[in-house]
Structure formats: C-alpha cells, structure tokens
Scaffold this active site. Structure first.
Site, PDB file in Angstrom:
ATOM      1  N   THR A  14       0.767  -1.220   0.151  1.00 25.95           N
ATOM      2  CA  THR A  14      -0.108  -0.017   0.011  1.00 25.95           C
ATOM      3  C   THR A  14       0.917   1.170   0.055  1.00 25.95           C
ATOM      4  O   THR A  14       0.461   2.268  -0.593  1.00 25.95           O
ATOM      5  CB  THR A  14      -0.891   0.050   1.317  1.00 25.95           C
ATOM      6  OG1 THR A  14      -1.776  -1.084   1.231  1.00 25.95           O
ATOM      7  CG2 THR A  14      -1.740   1.203   1.333  1.00 25.95           C
ATOM      8  N   ASP A  58       1.674  -6.643  -4.506  1.00 26.41           N
ATOM      9  CA  ASP A  58       0.843  -6.562  -3.457  1.00 26.41           C
ATOM     10  C   ASP A  58       1.414  -7.736  -2.590  1.00 26.41           C
ATOM     11  O   ASP A  58       1.716  -8.779  -3.010  1.00 26.41           O
ATOM     12  CB  ASP A  58      -0.574  -7.048  -3.683  1.00 26.41           C
ATOM     13  CG  ASP A  58      -1.273  -6.794  -2.574  1.00 26.41           C
ATOM     14  OD1 ASP A  58      -2.318  -5.869  -2.335  1.00 26.41           O
ATOM     15  OD2 ASP A  58      -1.365  -7.744  -1.518  1.00 26.41           O
ATOM     16  N   ASP A  91       0.291  -6.803   4.732  1.00 25.04           N
ATOM     17  CA  ASP A  91      -0.705  -8.210   4.991  1.00 25.04           C
ATOM     18  C   ASP A  91       0.173  -9.342   5.266  1.00 25.04           C
ATOM     19  O   ASP A  91      -0.163 -10.222   6.069  1.00 25.04           O
ATOM     20  CB  ASP A  91      -1.439  -8.462   3.546  1.00 25.04           C
ATOM     21  CG  ASP A  91      -2.477  -7.473   3.255  1.00 25.04           C
ATOM     22  OD1 ASP A  91      -2.968  -6.690   4.338  1.00 25.04           O
ATOM     23  OD2 ASP A  91      -2.986  -7.543   2.318  1.00 25.04           O
TER      24      ASP A  91
HETATM   25  N1  ASP Z   1      -2.693  -5.355   0.307  1.00 28.21           N
HETATM   26  C1  ASP Z   1      -1.408  -4.575   0.842  1.00 28.21           C
HETATM   27  C2  ASP Z   1      -0.218  -5.507   0.917  1.00 28.21           C
HETATM   28  O1  ASP Z   1       0.179  -6.344   1.778  1.00 28.21           O
HETATM   29  C3  ASP Z   1      -1.583  -4.176   2.316  1.00 28.21           C
HETATM   30  C4  ASP Z   1      -0.549  -3.470   2.579  1.00 28.21           C
HETATM   31  O2  ASP Z   1       0.232  -3.016   2.301  1.00 28.21           O
HETATM   32  O3  ASP Z   1      -0.914  -2.666   4.110  1.00 28.21           O
HETATM   33  O4  ASP Z   1       0.544  -5.570  -0.007  1.00 28.21           O
END
Ligand code: ASP
Length: 341
Positions: A14, A58, A91
């Site tokens: 993110t 991601d 994540d």
């Molecule tokens: N979906 C994102 C990831 O883990 C969530 C984040 O970065 O906090 O890449």
C-alpha cells in the site's frame, strides 16, 4: 563523522500504491514517484540509496522466491551499507520478516521491514512516519557499530522483533502486535531503544544467506467438530513434510483415538508436526493438561510461544536446509533468531 549508508528496498504494498481511476482498486506504482512524495527524506542524517522490485507486488503475492530475492539484495550489498529498510505490504509482512530472520544467518546489521495502511500520497498517510523512523532506526549507531542487529518490523511508533509479530488489524494504524516479546524500541519525542531486548549473535562470523526454503509444508487449525476425513486428507498427502498444528490454549487438542492415531501414523512416517497455540499470546506447554500429554508422547514438536508466521517459515527453512530427522525436533525447539523463548 561517517554518515550511515542505508539501502531502501521497495517490494510493493500500500505504501507505494495509487488508485486505478477506472476501478478504484489500489495498484502498485513506480518507486521514484514515492521518493518525490517525501522530500523530508533529504533531511535525514544518512545516505540513502534505493533498489526496487522490477514489478512491485501486493504482499498477498509474496512467496519464498521473492524472499530469496530480498535476501540476495541484502547479501550482495551487505558490506556497502550500514542498514537496510524493506518497504513491504503489511498483509504478509510478518511472514517475510520471519523468513528473512532465518535466511540471514549471523546478521549483524539492521534489516527493518515497514509499510503503511494508507498510500503515501494520501493526506492522512501513516507512510511517512513509518518510513522516516524506520530509516532512523536502521541508522542508529553506537561506537561505530549498528545498534539493531536483527530483522525488525517498524509500524506506528514501535519497533518489534520481526519474527515475533502478527498483523492484528486491517483498519487501525497500529496494525501489528508482538504479544510474546517486548518492543525493541519506541518512537516518541526521542527514539527509546530497549537495549536488553535486542538480539545479539553469539559469534562474529560473517553473514550467511540461506535461501533454500522447502514449500512442502502446511498449517492446520483445529476446531471443535473437525473431522477425521478432513485431517486424514491433509496429513496423508505425500507432498507434506512439515505441518504447523494450531491447537487450543496451551497446546491442547482432542484426545479422541482417531486423532491421536492419525497424528502418530503421520509422525512415524516422517512428518514433522509443530504444536502452536491459536491464542495470540502465551505458550504451548505440552503435558500441562491431559489433552496435550499424548501429543508430547507421540513426538509432536513444541512451538512454545512462536507465532504461526515464524513457525511455518522456520519449518520451510529447516526442511530446506535438509536437517535430518533425528535432530529436527531438538533444533526446531531451539531459538535460532529469538523467535521463541
Ligand atoms: N494489500 C497490501 C499488501 O499487503 C496491504 C498493505 O500494504 O498494507 O501489499
């Protein structure tokens, strides 16, 4: 005075994402644009160089091959930098921090994982603080030596031992918790480092990068009513070499004969079964209750107070290293990087 050299490794997450104008979904974008969004980085008292995954991901797409890439970047640049900051999606960050802690044997420099809950371009972003303070943590030196010499995870004013963390919240800025180990440092008006909790390698032998992770592993969470065919279908799979068994409380499981027989049969056939608790905090103590005594006697490995994230990556690591069956239990139950008490 030597200014610390910090290598910023951008893997995705993110922190560096932007909204796709058509769908509204968050997608990764290029790293140079991130740096332009934080001009404050130029004010830090260190030299920063950056390296980025060709295609940022991601972290739901994270895997052992990418872990090997991160480990290789650190290994290749180890002598030229004083510390490393890995920008990573939150994540699966705890899995990656755990994996890297095992892969980087004799690590004597900081490797700090961080990310954010909101993209760096968002007005209320947590990315700036997380990134700036992670770089400061990685730059900390005392008598010309790095203060942090392990894989850490920095998020929302706290530096944790990476392999002790779990992502506990998808909404709050405080997304991580380390319930079985104290914080390594806190960021307030000052950076407060809790020296007594820092990891120190015994010998000053050089870094060894170990990237062979065996993926023939699984996680099985028990629940009341779990059925014999379901467990049998998992543990009798030829592809499985190691299993993390998430049990109740302090390591307890049903005492029904079919369950114990299935587990015993699989262990006798060479499956390594590690007992970890489903509770977020606390430890497995096999033998404390009758409901765990049999697990102990059939040769289940105690994961003690390890997290599931560290348990599964430690299994991958020890299997990848080809640790033999006779020593496996003893080595698993020994803390290798401070991942268990
Ligand atoms: N979906 C994102 C990831 O883990 C969530 C984040 O970065 O906090 O890449």
């Amino acid at each position: 005075m030597h200014k610390p050299n910090i290598l910023l490794i951008y893997t995705g997450g993110t922190i560096g994402m932007v909204k796709n104008p058509n769908t509204g979904a968050l997608i990764a974008f290029d790293f140079d644009s991130i740096l332009n969004k934080i001009p404050e980085l130029r004010l830090l008292d260190c030299q920063i160089e950056t390296i980025s995954f060709d295609e940022p991901i991601d972290s739901s797409n994270m895997n052992p091959e990418y872990w090997a890439d991160i480990a290789a970047v650190i290994g290749d640049n180890y002598h030229d930098f004083d510390g490393f900051v890995v920008l990573h999606g939150s994540d699966t960050m705890s899995y990656s921090a755990s994996a890297l802690s095992f892969m980087l044997e004799n690590l004597a420099k900081p490797v700090i994982f961080t990310g954010s809950q909101l993209p760096i371009g968002d007005l209320r972003t947590d990315a700036k603080e997380n990134m700036i303070t992670s770089i400061q943590m990685a730059s900390l030196q005392k008598d010309g030596e790095p203060v942090i010499r392990e894989v850490g995870l920095y998020f929302e004013y706290k530096l944790y031992r990476g392999n002790r963390t779990t992502k506990i919240n998808a909404e709050h800025f405080q997304a991580f918790e380390s319930l079985n180990y104290p914080n390594l440092a806190e960021s307030g008006v000052h950076l407060n480092v809790n020296d007594e909790y820092l990891w120190r390698t015994e010998e000053e032998s050089g870094l060894i990068v170990r990237t062979k992770m065996n993926k023939s592993v699984g996680i099985l969470k028990l629940f009341p009513g779990i059925s014999e065919p379901y467990i049998a279908s998992i543990i009798n799979s030829k592809a499985l070499k190691g299993l993390v068994l998430e049990t109740y409380g302090s390591g307890n499981a049903t005492t029904e004969d079919w369950f114990i027989d299935l587990m015993k049969g699989a262990i006798d056939n060479g499956l390594h079964v590690v007992n970890v608790t489903q509770c977020s905090g606390g430890s497995v103590i096999m033998g404390q209750y009758e409901t765990s005594s049999q697990l102990k006697s059939i040769g289940v490995i105690s994961g003690k107070d390890i997290t599931t994230e560290a348990a599964i990556t430690k299994l991958m690591y020890l299997l990848g290293e080809g640790v033999n069956a006779t020593d496996f239990k003893e080595i698993y139950e020994t803390p290798l990087r401070g991942e268990m008490s």
